[in-house]
Design an enzyme around this catalytic site. Structure first.
Site, PDB file in Angstrom:
ATOM      1  N   TYR A  91       0.675  -0.941  -0.235  1.00  9.32           N
ATOM      2  CA  TYR A  91      -0.086  -0.228  -0.147  1.00  9.32           C
ATOM      3  C   TYR A  91       0.582   1.200   0.332  1.00  9.32           C
ATOM      4  O   TYR A  91       0.698   1.977  -0.989  1.00  9.32           O
ATOM      5  CB  TYR A  91      -1.142  -0.769   1.400  1.00  9.32           C
ATOM      6  CG  TYR A  91      -1.684   1.290   1.573  1.00  9.32           C
ATOM      7  CD1 TYR A  91      -3.003   1.101   0.690  1.00  9.32           C
ATOM      8  CD2 TYR A  91      -1.752   2.471   1.892  1.00  9.32           C
ATOM      9  CE1 TYR A  91      -3.589   2.211   0.394  1.00  9.32           C
ATOM     10  CE2 TYR A  91      -2.898   3.070   2.032  1.00  9.32           C
ATOM     11  CZ  TYR A  91      -3.618   2.881   1.792  1.00  9.32           C
ATOM     12  OH  TYR A  91      -4.618   4.367   1.894  1.00  9.32           O
ATOM     13  N   LYS A 111       1.002   4.319  -3.230  1.00 12.01           N
ATOM     14  CA  LYS A 111       0.936   5.735  -2.405  1.00 12.01           C
ATOM     15  C   LYS A 111       1.789   6.641  -3.006  1.00 12.01           C
ATOM     16  O   LYS A 111       1.336   7.312  -3.281  1.00 12.01           O
ATOM     17  CB  LYS A 111      -0.241   5.488  -1.345  1.00 12.01           C
ATOM     18  CG  LYS A 111      -0.814   4.764  -0.834  1.00 12.01           C
ATOM     19  CD  LYS A 111      -2.279   5.525  -1.585  1.00 12.01           C
ATOM     20  CE  LYS A 111      -3.359   4.817  -1.760  1.00 12.01           C
ATOM     21  NZ  LYS A 111      -4.232   5.160  -2.581  1.00 12.01           N
TER      22      LYS A 111
END
Length: 249
Positions: free
Chosen positions: A157, A161
């Protein structure tokens, strides 16, 4: 005189079925935009569509897996055919598959990177072509504070991002000469379906990291997205804005 700054504009919002995406779609519709709402299924978009339509706005569903580049190209063609133009693109769709790196599967890595990062690429490319022809547009990518500071158990993640931040800056440089801005938001801990299930103890620990001593609301993020679509932000591009209650100041 209509004071809504997105009147006659079209906003395409991915991940529009719940959480941040739903709040963003509703906020942009409130400013007059017609909404092209994207999610994996049309059924998932039902609440978003009803909220916008009941307030007198226009919203149409476009089910697609954002990680499927060919399918996204087809959907963007349908959106362009129906609305005639796209003025705002919000790349919000995202997933998590948390786990410590030593236990993380390739599938968990690929699923998160393909949705969160490649999904933004898949939409920005065809929508960017439309905006270049129009010589105008606003692109807003939804990253996360985790992309700035990392987090144990979220290597996939965090990478996706953080990648969105670099992607945003590059797109901003490429499209600036065509009057297209591209900025990225990094929300902190926001009250969504994921955070509502947290234990009281974990919630307390999270709040200890936030100077404003509260979790954010989806509307806190949606309001900043709306600002980035407004004339007031016309001289901003390639910027990273945190909406995190001061967490990573």
């Amino acid at each position: 005189m209509n004071s809504k700054f997105l009147t006659d504009k079209v906003a395409l919002v991915t991940g529009a079925s719940r959480g941040l995406g739903k709040a963003i779609a509703i906020a942009l519709a409130a400013e007059g935009a017609s909404i092209a709402a994207v999610a994996r299924s049309e059924e998932a978009l039902k609440e978003t569509l009803e909220a916008i339509r009941s307030a007198g706005g226009r919203a149409e569903p476009f089910p697609v897996d954002v990680a499927d580049g060919a399918a996204v190209e087809t959907v963007v063609e349908k959106i362009a055919s129906l609305f005639g133009h796209v003025d705002v693109l919000v790349n919000n769709a995202g997933v998590t598959r948390d786990g410590l790196l030593m236990r993380m599967t390739s599938e968990a890595w690929d699923t998160v990177l393909n949705t969160n990062l490649k999904g933004a690429f898949n939409f920005t490319k065809p929508v960017g072509r439309l905006m270049v022809r129009q010589r105008a547009g606003r692109i807003i990518n939804i990253s996360s504070v985790i992309g700035l500071i990392g987090n144990a158990g979220q290597a996939n993640y965090a990478a996706s991002k953080a990648g969105l931040i670099g992607f945003t800056k590059s797109v901003a440089r490429e499209f600036a000469s065509r009057n297209i801005t591209c900025n990225v938001l990094c929300p902190g801990f926001i009250e969504t379906d994921m955070t509502r299930d947290l234990s009281d103890d974990l919630r307390k620990k999270l709040l200890e990291r936030v100077p404003l001593q509260r979790l954010g609301q989806p509307d806190d993020v949606a309001a900043v997205v709306a600002f980035l679509c407004s004339p007031a932000s016309g001289y901003m591009t390639g910027q990273v804005l945190t909406v995190d209650g001061g967490m990573v100041m």
